[in-house]
Design a protein around this motif. Structure first.
Motif, PDB file in Angstrom:
ATOM      1  N   THR A 130       0.832  -1.205   0.000  1.00 51.95           N
ATOM      2  CA  THR A 130       0.000   0.000   0.000  1.00 51.95           C
ATOM      3  C   THR A 130       0.866   1.254   0.000  1.00 51.95           C
ATOM      4  N   ASP A 131       1.977   1.217   0.736  1.00 50.95           N
ATOM      5  CA  ASP A 131       2.911   2.352   0.712  1.00 50.95           C
ATOM      6  C   ASP A 131       3.425   2.588  -0.710  1.00 50.95           C
ATOM      7  N   ALA A 132       3.790   1.490  -1.395  1.00 49.75           N
ATOM      8  CA  ALA A 132       4.333   1.601  -2.749  1.00 49.75           C
ATOM      9  C   ALA A 132       3.278   2.104  -3.735  1.00 49.75           C
ATOM     10  N   ILE A 133       2.058   1.631  -3.589  1.00 45.55           N
ATOM     11  CA  ILE A 133       0.969   2.089  -4.473  1.00 45.55           C
ATOM     12  C   ILE A 133       0.757   3.588  -4.312  1.00 45.55           C
ATOM     13  N   ALA A 134       0.759   4.042  -3.061  1.00 44.27           N
ATOM     14  CA  ALA A 134       0.577   5.474  -2.819  1.00 44.27           C
ATOM     15  C   ALA A 134       1.721   6.286  -3.426  1.00 44.27           C
ATOM     16  N   LYS A 135       2.948   5.831  -3.213  1.00 48.83           N
ATOM     17  CA  LYS A 135       4.123   6.555  -3.701  1.00 48.83           C
ATOM     18  C   LYS A 135       4.177   6.564  -5.228  1.00 48.83           C
ATOM     19  N   ALA A 136       3.872   5.425  -5.845  1.00 49.81           N
ATOM     20  CA  ALA A 136       3.952   5.329  -7.306  1.00 49.81           C
ATOM     21  C   ALA A 136       2.962   6.250  -8.000  1.00 49.81           C
ATOM     22  N   ASN A 137       1.834   6.536  -7.331  1.00 53.25           N
ATOM     23  CA  ASN A 137       0.779   7.315  -7.972  1.00 53.25           C
ATOM     24  C   ASN A 137       0.599   8.699  -7.360  1.00 53.25           C
ATOM     25  N   GLN A 139      -0.431   9.500  -4.413  1.00 49.36           N
ATOM     26  CA  GLN A 139      -1.688   9.589  -3.680  1.00 49.36           C
ATOM     27  C   GLN A 139      -1.449   9.563  -2.175  1.00 49.36           C
ATOM     28  N   ALA A 140      -2.398  10.084  -1.438  1.00 55.74           N
ATOM     29  CA  ALA A 140      -2.300  10.091   0.022  1.00 55.74           C
ATOM     30  C   ALA A 140      -2.367   8.656   0.542  1.00 55.74           C
ATOM     31  N   LEU A 141      -1.451   8.325   1.456  1.00 55.70           N
ATOM     32  CA  LEU A 141      -1.399   6.964   1.982  1.00 55.70           C
ATOM     33  C   LEU A 141      -2.695   6.597   2.704  1.00 55.70           C
ATOM     34  N   LEU A 160      -7.273   1.763  -8.827  1.00 54.16           N
ATOM     35  CA  LEU A 160      -7.979   2.966  -8.395  1.00 54.16           C
ATOM     36  C   LEU A 160      -6.999   4.115  -8.154  1.00 54.16           C
ATOM     37  N   ALA A 161      -5.852   3.828  -7.536  1.00 55.58           N
ATOM     38  CA  ALA A 161      -4.868   4.870  -7.269  1.00 55.58           C
ATOM     39  C   ALA A 161      -4.341   5.462  -8.569  1.00 55.58           C
ATOM     40  N   ARG A 162      -4.152   4.619  -9.574  1.00 53.78           N
ATOM     41  CA  ARG A 162      -3.686   5.139 -10.870  1.00 53.78           C
ATOM     42  C   ARG A 162      -4.764   6.002 -11.519  1.00 53.78           C
ATOM     43  N   LEU A 168     -10.160   6.990  -5.865  1.00 53.54           N
ATOM     44  CA  LEU A 168      -9.909   6.455  -4.527  1.00 53.54           C
ATOM     45  C   LEU A 168     -10.978   6.907  -3.546  1.00 53.54           C
ATOM     46  N   SER A 169     -11.267   8.186  -3.546  1.00 56.57           N
ATOM     47  CA  SER A 169     -12.239   8.716  -2.595  1.00 56.57           C
ATOM     48  C   SER A 169     -13.651   8.250  -2.905  1.00 56.57           C
ATOM     49  N   GLY A 170     -13.853   7.820  -4.152  1.00 57.34           N
ATOM     50  CA  GLY A 170     -15.180   7.348  -4.552  1.00 57.34           C
ATOM     51  C   GLY A 170     -15.497   5.938  -4.095  1.00 57.34           C
TER      52      GLY A 170
END
Length: 500
Positions: A130-137, A139-141, A160-162, A168-170
């Motif tokens: 999850t940390d990597a997904i946030a960093k790659a895109n 987005q807020a962790l 969703l993060a991409r 994400l918020s949806g």
């Protein structure tokens, strides 16, 4: 991707793991991204493919000299394996494996073997991913973690993060889609838990059962396990109870277990056997599963997951007070102690101490839920077993035990024990452990880290004998935990905390 897997496996730094994974995810195509996330988390989107060591040993041709395999090619091969059934399927599966492995380089072959056998443990667990997904895109962790909780899927969360912050918020709570469960943190004792959470709390019985998450939407009912596996067909008795509740839609979190005639819980093994296999025509009232609920995430169109626990408990009381887990609200320390003693007297494990202001958050983030047992118990991973001697000659006996490294997911050895093993458990171990064997010598059978066992111990001590620098004191087997995966075993940090 294979190189990234190897790099992550070598590095123990969570920060560097995150950076390496984020670099790979950022370069993956949209179609590749969910597959890459699944594989690097040790999962196969198609589910269990029924490929064992014997099949893989036959499908190990000379490695290719140059890399040529693409993610999509391997994913297609996995889909073909999943759909290969019926007459001639054995040959088709062998041909698929031979073709895939024949095109793979030596590192790629090793990766595929580890992925197919469930041994890919390079440290890309949910927290790191999850940390990597946030960093790659970018987005807020917190948004990524929340999306993962609500979807229960890392690949879906990555997509969703991409797609962006709005995607994400949806993501919302969806009745019928399992939610990643909230977990408790072990407390040193009851006084410590009460002192940490203050007076605004509830103390629940901690039942010795199987975790369930129940979803109802009109006439449609689904029951999920702790690992988000659907078991609705196995538990018609639970479905019947939920169908009678005076509501249209609901998501309930709780435990289920079988009770004896006197109302005391039957053994955990009995409950798990019935929970896993489903009822038979010969089942009677004693083998019915009884649900007990301790949380409500949704009720009749109202999402409660972001509301305080006090509101969520009120929702249970409004539709199923008779199914509420035994609890005392805002007790004095003396009342909490009496409730703890009553839980033990009734045959249960202990109590859960929970903040009434706490929100529902997947995993063990925060300390809003504290579990209190009369002795220290930990869920550990069986790494190996030694052949017994004397009366135990011919049986696999002394267990090698590992605690989970929270950063890498690897099991770090923390001790051995042969105490608490009944003849029944010795017989079961001797039959079951070779199915998970990686190698053996004259004294020991070494296992893939797949089996979780609950261990009771008096404490821990510093030790230079084991790599984690800590060893168990007076460890003994309580039971095996088929309801838990190695990723849900207790961490070595929890063992080290006993040193304080």
């Amino acid at each position: 991707m294979v190189q990234t897997s190897a790099d992550v496996a070598r590095d123990r730094s969570r920060t560097r793991k995150t950076e390496v994974l984020a670099g790979l995810l950022g370069g993956a195509g949209d179609a590749e991204l969910p597959i890459v996330v699944a594989w690097l988390s040790g999962e196969i989107p198609q589910g269990r493919l029924g490929v064992g060591w014997r099949s893989l040993s036959k499908a190990a041709p000379v490695p290719a000299s140059e890399p040529s395999l693409e993610v999509a090619q391997v994913d297609t091969a996995f889909s073909a394996l999943a759909s290969a059934n019926g007459p001639g399927s054995t040959r088709r599966r062998a041909d698929i494996l031979a073709s895939m492995f024949g095109a793979a380089t030596e590192p790629e072959q090793r990766f595929l073997v580890a992925l197919l056998t469930g041994e890919l443990r390079q440290g890309a667990l949910a927290g790191v991913m999850t940390d990597a997904i946030a960093k790659a895109n970018g987005q807020a962790l917190t948004a990524v973690r929340r999306a993962h909780m609500l979807t229960g899927s890392l690949p879906e969360t990555a997509a969703l993060a991409r797609a962006g912050a709005d995607a994400l918020s949806g993501v919302g709570l969806e009745v019928g889609r399992a939610v990643a469960p909230m977990l408790a943190t072990p407390a040193d004792d009851l006084d410590a838990a009460l002192g940490l959470l203050g007076a605004d709390l509830v103390v629940d019985y901690k039942l010795d059962g199987a975790r369930i998450q129940v979803h109802r939407n009109g006439d449609e009912i689904a029951v999920y396990t702790r690992t988000l596996r659907e078991v609705t067909a196995n538990v018609p008795d639970l479905v019947e109870v939920v169908a009678r509740l005076p509501c249209d839609s609901v998501i309930l979190d709780g435990e289920t277990l079988m009770l004896a005639d006197d109302g005391r819980p039957r053994s955990f093994q009995d409950t798990m056997s019935r929970f896993g296999s489903g009822p038979t025509a010969a089942d009677d009232a004693e083998r019915l599963l009884k649900p007990f609920f301790f949380d409500c995430l949704h009720l009749d169109g109202d999402d409660l997951i972001d509301r305080p626990l006090s509101d969520r408990l009120a929702a249970i009381d409004s539709i199923a007070p008779h199914l509420r887990i035994p609890a005392v609200t805002r007790p004095t320390p003396e009342e909490a102690r009496r409730h703890f003693d009553a839980a033990l007297a009734d045959g249960h494990e202990g109590v859960m101490v929970k903040s009434l202001d706490g929100r529902y958050v997947a995993g063990r983030r925060g300390k809003a839920w504290q579990k209190v047992k009369p002795t220290h118990t930990f869920d550990l991973v069986v790494l190996a077993a030694e052949w017994g001697s004397g009366r135990r000659t011919g049986w696999l006996s002394n267990l090698h035990l590992g605690a989970r490294d929270p950063d890498t997911g690897e099991a770090i050895m923390v001790g051995k024990t042969f105490k608490g093993l009944t003849d029944e458990l010795l017989q079961w171990q001797t039959a079951e452990f070779p199915k998970h064997e990686t190698r053996r010598d004259s004294h020991t059978v070494y296992l893939r880290p797949e089996i979780v066992v609950e261990i009771e111990l008096d404490g821990a001590q510093r030790s230079s004998r084991y790599p984690g620098g800590v060893a168990l004191r007076f460890a003994r087997v309580v039971r095996y935990r088929p309801d838990k995966t190695p990723a849900q075993a207790d961490s070595i940090e929890a063992i080290r905390a006993l040193l304080k």
